[in-house]
Structures are given as structure tokens and as C-alpha cells.
Design an enzyme around this catalytic site. Structure first.
Site, mmCIF file in Angstrom:
data_model
loop_
_atom_site.group_PDB
_atom_site.id
_atom_site.type_symbol
_atom_site.label_atom_id
_atom_site.label_comp_id
_atom_site.label_asym_id
_atom_site.label_seq_id
_atom_site.Cartn_x
_atom_site.Cartn_y
_atom_site.Cartn_z
ATOM 1 N N ASP A 29 55.690 32.539 43.909
ATOM 2 C CA ASP A 29 55.224 33.842 44.373
ATOM 3 C C ASP A 29 56.380 34.582 45.048
ATOM 4 O O ASP A 29 57.152 33.992 45.803
ATOM 5 C CB ASP A 29 54.055 33.669 45.354
ATOM 6 C CG ASP A 29 53.279 34.959 45.535
ATOM 7 O OD1 ASP A 29 52.118 35.016 45.085
ATOM 8 O OD2 ASP A 29 53.833 35.917 46.117
ATOM 9 N N ASN A 85 41.856 34.654 44.252
ATOM 10 C CA ASN A 85 41.274 35.863 44.831
ATOM 11 C C ASN A 85 40.525 36.594 43.718
ATOM 12 O O ASN A 85 41.035 36.739 42.603
ATOM 13 C CB ASN A 85 42.366 36.759 45.416
ATOM 14 C CG ASN A 85 43.015 36.139 46.635
ATOM 15 O OD1 ASN A 85 42.352 35.466 47.415
ATOM 16 N ND2 ASN A 85 44.308 36.342 46.788
ATOM 17 N N GLN A 92 42.546 40.512 45.845
ATOM 18 C CA GLN A 92 43.183 40.446 44.529
ATOM 19 C C GLN A 92 43.951 41.743 44.277
ATOM 20 O O GLN A 92 43.416 42.846 44.483
ATOM 21 C CB GLN A 92 42.139 40.232 43.421
ATOM 22 C CG GLN A 92 42.781 39.993 42.059
ATOM 23 C CD GLN A 92 41.767 39.654 40.959
ATOM 24 O OE1 GLN A 92 40.555 39.651 41.188
ATOM 25 N NE2 GLN A 92 42.269 39.352 39.785
ATOM 26 N N VAL A 94 46.495 41.708 41.454
ATOM 27 C CA VAL A 94 46.910 41.666 40.042
ATOM 28 C C VAL A 94 45.699 41.196 39.235
ATOM 29 O O VAL A 94 45.200 40.078 39.439
ATOM 30 C CB VAL A 94 48.106 40.714 39.834
ATOM 31 C CG1 VAL A 94 48.487 40.666 38.354
ATOM 32 C CG2 VAL A 94 49.304 41.147 40.683
ATOM 33 N N HIS A 98 44.965 34.455 37.811
ATOM 34 C CA HIS A 98 46.031 33.553 38.259
ATOM 35 C C HIS A 98 45.516 32.707 39.412
ATOM 36 O O HIS A 98 44.684 33.155 40.205
ATOM 37 C CB HIS A 98 47.263 34.346 38.712
ATOM 38 C CG HIS A 98 46.959 35.374 39.756
ATOM 39 N ND1 HIS A 98 46.410 36.593 39.425
ATOM 40 C CD2 HIS A 98 47.084 35.368 41.106
ATOM 41 C CE1 HIS A 98 46.223 37.294 40.533
ATOM 42 N NE2 HIS A 98 46.608 36.565 41.577
ATOM 43 N N HIS A 100 46.650 30.640 42.851
ATOM 44 C CA HIS A 100 47.674 30.368 43.852
ATOM 45 C C HIS A 100 47.628 28.874 44.151
ATOM 46 O O HIS A 100 46.559 28.339 44.475
ATOM 47 C CB HIS A 100 47.379 31.102 45.155
ATOM 48 C CG HIS A 100 47.384 32.602 45.055
ATOM 49 N ND1 HIS A 100 48.438 33.378 45.489
ATOM 50 C CD2 HIS A 100 46.455 33.469 44.592
ATOM 51 C CE1 HIS A 100 48.152 34.663 45.296
ATOM 52 N NE2 HIS A 100 46.948 34.744 44.756
HETATM 53 P P1 5GP Z 1 46.569 38.396 44.230
HETATM 54 O O1 5GP Z 1 46.814 39.287 45.424
HETATM 55 O O2 5GP Z 1 46.205 39.228 43.012
HETATM 56 O O3 5GP Z 1 45.646 37.255 44.462
HETATM 57 O O4 5GP Z 1 47.956 37.705 43.923
HETATM 58 C C1 5GP Z 1 49.024 38.353 43.309
HETATM 59 C C2 5GP Z 1 50.266 37.665 43.778
HETATM 60 O O5 5GP Z 1 51.324 38.011 42.913
HETATM 61 C C3 5GP Z 1 50.709 38.056 45.193
HETATM 62 O O6 5GP Z 1 50.738 36.892 46.000
HETATM 63 C C4 5GP Z 1 52.083 38.661 44.995
HETATM 64 O O7 5GP Z 1 52.993 38.308 46.023
HETATM 65 C C5 5GP Z 1 52.503 38.109 43.641
HETATM 66 N N1 5GP Z 1 53.384 38.982 42.894
HETATM 67 C C6 5GP Z 1 53.191 40.311 42.638
HETATM 68 N N2 5GP Z 1 54.195 40.794 41.888
HETATM 69 C C7 5GP Z 1 55.023 39.750 41.652
HETATM 70 C C8 5GP Z 1 56.261 39.647 40.925
HETATM 71 O O8 5GP Z 1 56.790 40.584 40.342
HETATM 72 N N3 5GP Z 1 56.830 38.409 40.902
HETATM 73 C C9 5GP Z 1 56.282 37.326 41.525
HETATM 74 N N4 5GP Z 1 56.942 36.172 41.432
HETATM 75 N N5 5GP Z 1 55.118 37.398 42.211
HETATM 76 C C10 5GP Z 1 54.505 38.600 42.282
#
Ligand code: 5GP
Length: 116
Positions: A29, A85, A92, A94, A98, A100
Site C-alpha cells: 500500500d 472496506n 472504501q 478504490v 481488494h 488489505h
Molecule cells: P480502500 O480505501 O479502497 O479500502 O483502499 C485503497 C487503498 O489503496 C488505500 O489504502 C490507498 O493507500 C491505496 N492506494 C491508492 N492508490 C494507490 C497507488 O497508486 N499505489 C498503491 N500502492 N496503493 C494505492
């Protein structure tokens, strides 16, 4: 438009990839909330969240979990938290499903446990 994770899969944007096979990719991440914070991402962007994935392709969900387990064995000594999430209100950001994978709970800073 392709999701940010599809752009990582396509190598359009860089990531620290720790595992990849035909079905999933795993990378660190970009904003880690634990000493070990990996994302396991199905290569398909057909599913926005874990509820859709469980309904549409339970075998792929099982593969995500198995991948998380083996990455945790390699990176955290075995024990891990697995967080999906689901929905904006739950954090969430993205909408390409996915997981974590979070490890090394002892190294977490105070107050960060729920902040994934
Ligand atoms: P969510 O908030 O949707 O559960 O998790 C999305 C995760 O993707 C976040 O923890 C964020 O830090 C990670 N993330 C977003 N953009 C990028 C990226 O370009 N590269 C990487 N490695 N992680 C990303």
C-alpha cells in the site's frame, strides 16, 4: 476508465509488487497503516467490492484469501488482519475489489488500529 489498480496491473503506474499470478496481484500500500500493509487485488475489475466478488466468483475470493495467507506467512510471521472496506462510508476509496493484509500489530502506532 480503468481503475488505479488496473493501471498498476498493466504497469502503467509503478508499484512495489510482492506477488502476481494469473488471477491476482499483490503490492505494498502506498500509504501503509501498519508495518506490513499489502493489497491483494483480483486482476478483473468486474467486482467493486467483496460482496459482489463473493456472489459472482467465490473461488476467486477464496484465492484472494489463500494469497493473503501465504503472503502473511512470508511477511508477518503468519498472523494477519484481512480488511475489505465496503462502501464509501466505510472508507472504501478504490472501487475495484481488494483485500488489505495487515500484520505486525505490535508495531502499530496507538490509535491506528481502526484506520485502514
Ligand atoms: P480502500 O480505501 O479502497 O479500502 O483502499 C485503497 C487503498 O489503496 C488505500 O489504502 C490507498 O493507500 C491505496 N492506494 C491508492 N492508490 C494507490 C497507488 O497508486 N499505489 C498503491 N500502492 N496503493 C494505492
Amino acid at each position: 476508465m480503468a481503475s488505479i489498480f488496473t493501471r498498476i496491473i498493466e504497469r502503467e503506474i509503478p508499484a512495489d509488487v510482492v506477488y502476481e499470478d494469473d488471477l491476482v496481484i499483490a503490492f505494498r500500500d502506498i500509504a501503509p497503516r501498519a508495518p506490513v500493509h499489502l493489497l491483494v487485488v483480483p486482476k478483473t475489475e468486474a467486482y467493486e467490492n467483496v460482496v459482489e466478488l463473493a456472489a459472482g466468483d467465490p473461488a476467486l475470493l477464496a484465492h484472494v484469501v489463500a494469497t493473503a495467507r501465504s503472503l502473511a506467512a512470508e511477511h508477518t510471521g503468519g498472523d494477519f488482519r484481512l480488511v475489505f472496506n465496503t462502501g464509501e462510508g466505510a472508507g472504501q476509496s478504490v472501487f475495484h475489489v481488494h483485500a488489505h493484509v495487515l500484520g505486525d500489530r505490535a508495531g502499530l502506532s496507538e490509535g491506528s488500529l481502526g484506520d485502514v
